[in-house]
Design a protein around this motif. Structure first.
Motif, PDB file in Angstrom:
ATOM      1  N   PHE A   1       0.764  -1.257   0.109  1.00 13.68           N
ATOM      2  CA  PHE A   1       0.022   0.213   0.163  1.00 13.68           C
ATOM      3  C   PHE A   1       0.888   1.171  -0.092  1.00 13.68           C
ATOM      4  O   PHE A   1       0.304   2.339   0.549  1.00 13.68           O
ATOM      5  CB  PHE A   1      -0.899   0.054   1.391  1.00 13.68           C
ATOM      6  CG  PHE A   1      -1.861  -1.319   1.243  1.00 13.68           C
ATOM      7  CD1 PHE A   1      -2.987  -1.193   0.290  1.00 13.68           C
ATOM      8  CD2 PHE A   1      -1.890  -2.360   2.003  1.00 13.68           C
ATOM      9  CE1 PHE A   1      -3.870  -2.125   0.399  1.00 13.68           C
ATOM     10  CE2 PHE A   1      -2.782  -3.294   1.849  1.00 13.68           C
ATOM     11  CZ  PHE A   1      -3.728  -3.277   1.149  1.00 13.68           C
ATOM     12  N   ALA A   2       2.107   1.198  -0.497  1.00 15.91           N
ATOM     13  CA  ALA A   2       2.918   2.429  -0.485  1.00 15.91           C
ATOM     14  C   ALA A   2       2.476   3.616  -1.436  1.00 15.91           C
ATOM     15  O   ALA A   2       2.552   4.861  -1.076  1.00 15.91           O
ATOM     16  CB  ALA A   2       4.215   1.895  -1.414  1.00 15.91           C
ATOM     17  N   ASP A   3       1.500   3.288  -2.203  1.00 18.85           N
ATOM     18  CA  ASP A   3       0.762   4.434  -2.986  1.00 18.85           C
ATOM     19  C   ASP A   3      -0.071   5.533  -2.436  1.00 18.85           C
ATOM     20  O   ASP A   3      -0.323   6.445  -2.248  1.00 18.85           O
ATOM     21  CB  ASP A   3       0.169   3.854  -4.399  1.00 18.85           C
ATOM     22  CG  ASP A   3       1.104   3.210  -5.225  1.00 18.85           C
ATOM     23  OD1 ASP A   3       2.230   3.493  -5.288  1.00 18.85           O
ATOM     24  OD2 ASP A   3       0.742   2.329  -5.789  1.00 18.85           O
ATOM     25  N   PHE A   4      -0.780   4.790  -1.127  1.00 21.52           N
ATOM     26  CA  PHE A   4      -1.607   5.212  -0.401  1.00 21.52           C
ATOM     27  C   PHE A   4      -0.904   5.908   1.027  1.00 21.52           C
ATOM     28  O   PHE A   4      -1.187   6.847   1.371  1.00 21.52           O
ATOM     29  CB  PHE A   4      -2.741   4.235   0.144  1.00 21.52           C
ATOM     30  CG  PHE A   4      -3.474   3.647  -1.180  1.00 21.52           C
ATOM     31  CD1 PHE A   4      -4.387   4.279  -1.602  1.00 21.52           C
ATOM     32  CD2 PHE A   4      -3.045   2.431  -1.701  1.00 21.52           C
ATOM     33  CE1 PHE A   4      -4.898   4.061  -2.762  1.00 21.52           C
ATOM     34  CE2 PHE A   4      -3.751   1.861  -2.705  1.00 21.52           C
ATOM     35  CZ  PHE A   4      -4.731   2.582  -3.182  1.00 21.52           C
ATOM     36  N   LEU A   5       0.545   5.041   1.421  1.00 20.86           N
ATOM     37  CA  LEU A   5       0.731   5.546   2.624  1.00 20.86           C
ATOM     38  C   LEU A   5       1.829   6.921   2.349  1.00 20.86           C
ATOM     39  O   LEU A   5       1.898   7.603   3.414  1.00 20.86           O
ATOM     40  CB  LEU A   5       1.580   4.419   3.215  1.00 20.86           C
ATOM     41  CG  LEU A   5       0.633   3.140   3.679  1.00 20.86           C
ATOM     42  CD1 LEU A   5       1.656   2.043   3.980  1.00 20.86           C
ATOM     43  CD2 LEU A   5      -0.421   3.510   4.857  1.00 20.86           C
ATOM     44  N   ALA A   6       2.531   6.790   1.290  1.00 25.56           N
ATOM     45  CA  ALA A   6       3.441   7.927   1.206  1.00 25.56           C
ATOM     46  C   ALA A   6       2.891   9.276   0.821  1.00 25.56           C
ATOM     47  O   ALA A   6       1.715   9.040  -0.002  1.00 25.56           O
ATOM     48  CB  ALA A   6       4.352   7.510  -0.174  1.00 25.56           C
ATOM     49  N   LEU A   7       3.149  10.304   1.551  1.00 25.69           N
ATOM     50  CA  LEU A   7       2.784  11.491   1.422  1.00 25.69           C
ATOM     51  C   LEU A   7       3.154  12.267   0.282  1.00 25.69           C
ATOM     52  O   LEU A   7       2.822  13.348  -0.081  1.00 25.69           O
ATOM     53  CB  LEU A   7       2.789  12.217   2.907  1.00 25.69           C
ATOM     54  CG  LEU A   7       2.194  11.713   4.097  1.00 25.69           C
ATOM     55  CD1 LEU A   7       2.464  12.257   5.303  1.00 25.69           C
ATOM     56  CD2 LEU A   7       0.657  11.535   3.699  1.00 25.69           C
ATOM     57  N   HIS A   8       4.310  11.956  -0.296  1.00 27.95           N
ATOM     58  CA  HIS A   8       4.931  12.743  -1.221  1.00 27.95           C
ATOM     59  C   HIS A   8       5.569  11.869  -2.115  1.00 27.95           C
ATOM     60  O   HIS A   8       5.559  10.420  -2.069  1.00 27.95           O
ATOM     61  CB  HIS A   8       6.074  13.593  -0.545  1.00 27.95           C
ATOM     62  CG  HIS A   8       5.855  14.298   0.546  1.00 27.95           C
ATOM     63  ND1 HIS A   8       5.129  15.655   0.384  1.00 27.95           N
ATOM     64  CD2 HIS A   8       5.735  14.137   1.886  1.00 27.95           C
ATOM     65  CE1 HIS A   8       4.966  16.266   1.479  1.00 27.95           C
ATOM     66  NE2 HIS A   8       5.504  15.255   2.651  1.00 27.95           N
ATOM     67  N   ASP A   9       5.887  12.419  -3.461  1.00 31.02           N
ATOM     68  CA  ASP A   9       6.632  11.620  -4.500  1.00 31.02           C
ATOM     69  C   ASP A   9       7.906  11.115  -3.972  1.00 31.02           C
ATOM     70  O   ASP A   9       8.600  12.078  -3.520  1.00 31.02           O
ATOM     71  CB  ASP A   9       6.642  12.828  -5.712  1.00 31.02           C
ATOM     72  CG  ASP A   9       6.927  11.776  -6.913  1.00 31.02           C
ATOM     73  OD1 ASP A   9       8.003  10.953  -6.796  1.00 31.02           O
ATOM     74  OD2 ASP A   9       6.396  11.794  -8.026  1.00 31.02           O
ATOM     75  N   PRO A  10       8.318  10.071  -4.057  1.00 33.33           N
ATOM     76  CA  PRO A  10       9.567   9.558  -3.761  1.00 33.33           C
ATOM     77  C   PRO A  10      10.832   9.893  -4.424  1.00 33.33           C
ATOM     78  O   PRO A  10      12.010  10.118  -4.362  1.00 33.33           O
ATOM     79  CB  PRO A  10       9.521   8.098  -3.481  1.00 33.33           C
ATOM     80  CG  PRO A  10       8.338   7.814  -4.736  1.00 33.33           C
ATOM     81  CD  PRO A  10       7.435   9.003  -4.663  1.00 33.33           C
ATOM     82  N   GLU A  11      10.328  10.402  -5.956  1.00 34.48           N
ATOM     83  CA  GLU A  11      11.624  10.725  -6.727  1.00 34.48           C
ATOM     84  C   GLU A  11      11.805  11.923  -7.014  1.00 34.48           C
ATOM     85  O   GLU A  11      12.712  12.431  -7.913  1.00 34.48           O
ATOM     86  CB  GLU A  11      11.248   9.710  -8.105  1.00 34.48           C
ATOM     87  CG  GLU A  11      11.028   8.189  -7.748  1.00 34.48           C
ATOM     88  CD  GLU A  11      11.022   7.569  -9.125  1.00 34.48           C
ATOM     89  OE1 GLU A  11      11.099   8.216 -10.298  1.00 34.48           O
ATOM     90  OE2 GLU A  11      10.886   6.365  -9.262  1.00 34.48           O
TER      91      GLU A  11
END
Length: 290
Positions: free
Chosen positions: A35-45
């Motif tokens: 569920f990384a797409d929902f848990l991450a608050l910011h763009d990782p790249e």
């Protein structure tokens, strides 16, 4: 109803014996990866250069929208850790599955057929085992280039020999058992015997070895990425985060290295604990004395 009762008893027995801390950590990281797409608050790249090297939120100058701070490019460290768990787990599981399939196939064939087949496979396996793992990984990574699936292929091709050696020994022991000899007398074919009697009995050893190999694969993937021949930037990978953050460690930007380092240590330790538990649980001697 009796089957349901036996199943419940088996589940309760496993839950009583299993190291719960390691299981919780692994399940939490799997949940994070899925569920990384929902848990991450910011763009990782993609980061904001104006927010470069923000400290963790509880430190002076930190922001709660960037809980674990930002890196040298203004990217959120927590978001990169979350997506990095996906990379690490995908690489680890895929590489172990590839290595396990290749090694199990060769080990069963060598142990069951014996003779020149066994000699050829085992001498090749011994030669493969003698190759330094990191050097081979670096060489292949340079040839194939960086990338997630290239690393999966490299690591899968690196660790198959461990499975071949273990499975061959198990097969040599199994093929002389009474139930195998009776199957031969009954006229069963060799590949039928392998599928019905040999593979199910070596599966426990393969599972145990796989759980131990996952930790090693994660460390090697992080090492190759740290050396610059693994996962290519800007892909969020824990080894890449360590590589990019090592220069800032002496400058006081400790969060760039500490958090990915702790994540790797927790994941590897948890899988090693589970692997050691599986080895003891699947061994009847240890299981009876616990």
């Amino acid at each position: 109803e009796m089957m349901d009762s036996a199943m419940m008893k088996w589940i309760k027995d496993i839950w009583r014996r299993i190291p719960k801390g390691a299981v919780i950590i692994i399940l939490l990281l799997i949940f994070t990866a899925v569920f990384a797409d929902f848990l991450a608050l910011h763009d990782p790249e993609i980061g904001d250069p104006r927010l470069r090297l923000l400290p963790p939120a509880w430190s002076a100058g930190g922001q709660w929208t960037y809980l674990l701070g930002t890196d040298t490019m203004g990217r959120d460290v927590l978001s990169r850790l979350i997506y990095g768990s996906r990379i690490s787990l995908v690489v680890a599981f895929a590489a172990v599955i590839i290595a396990g399939c290749i090694g199990t196939f060769l080990g069963v064939i060598a142990g069951f057929f014996g003779g020149w087949v066994d000699q050829v496979i085992m001498r090749f396996t011994d030669a493969w085992l003698s190759i330094p793992t990191v050097m081979f990984g670096v060489l292949m990574a340079v040839i194939l280039g960086p990338g997630v699936w290239n690393i999966v292929i490299i690591l899968g091709g690196t660790f198959w020999s461990r499975y071949a050696r273990v499975v061959r020994g198990q097969t040599l022991s199994m093929k002389n058992r009474d139930f195998v000899q009776l199957a031969r007398i009954a006229g069963c074919g060799k590949f039928w015997i392998i599928r019905k009697h040999i593979l199910p009995n070596v599966f426990d050893s393969v599972i145990t070895l796989s759980s131990l190999q996952i930790g090693i694969v994660i460390v090697l993937e992080a090492s190759l990425t740290f050396l610059g021949v693994g996962i290519a930037p800007p892909t969020p990978a824990w080894g890449l985060m360590l590589s990019e953050g090592r220069g800032g460690l002496l400058a006081g930007y400790w969060w760039l290295v500490i958090f990915p380092g702790v994540a790797i240590a927790l994941l590897v330790t948890s899988f090693n604990v589970i692997g050691d538990w599986l080895r003891r649980y699947l061994d009847p001697f240890y299981r009876n004395i616990e």
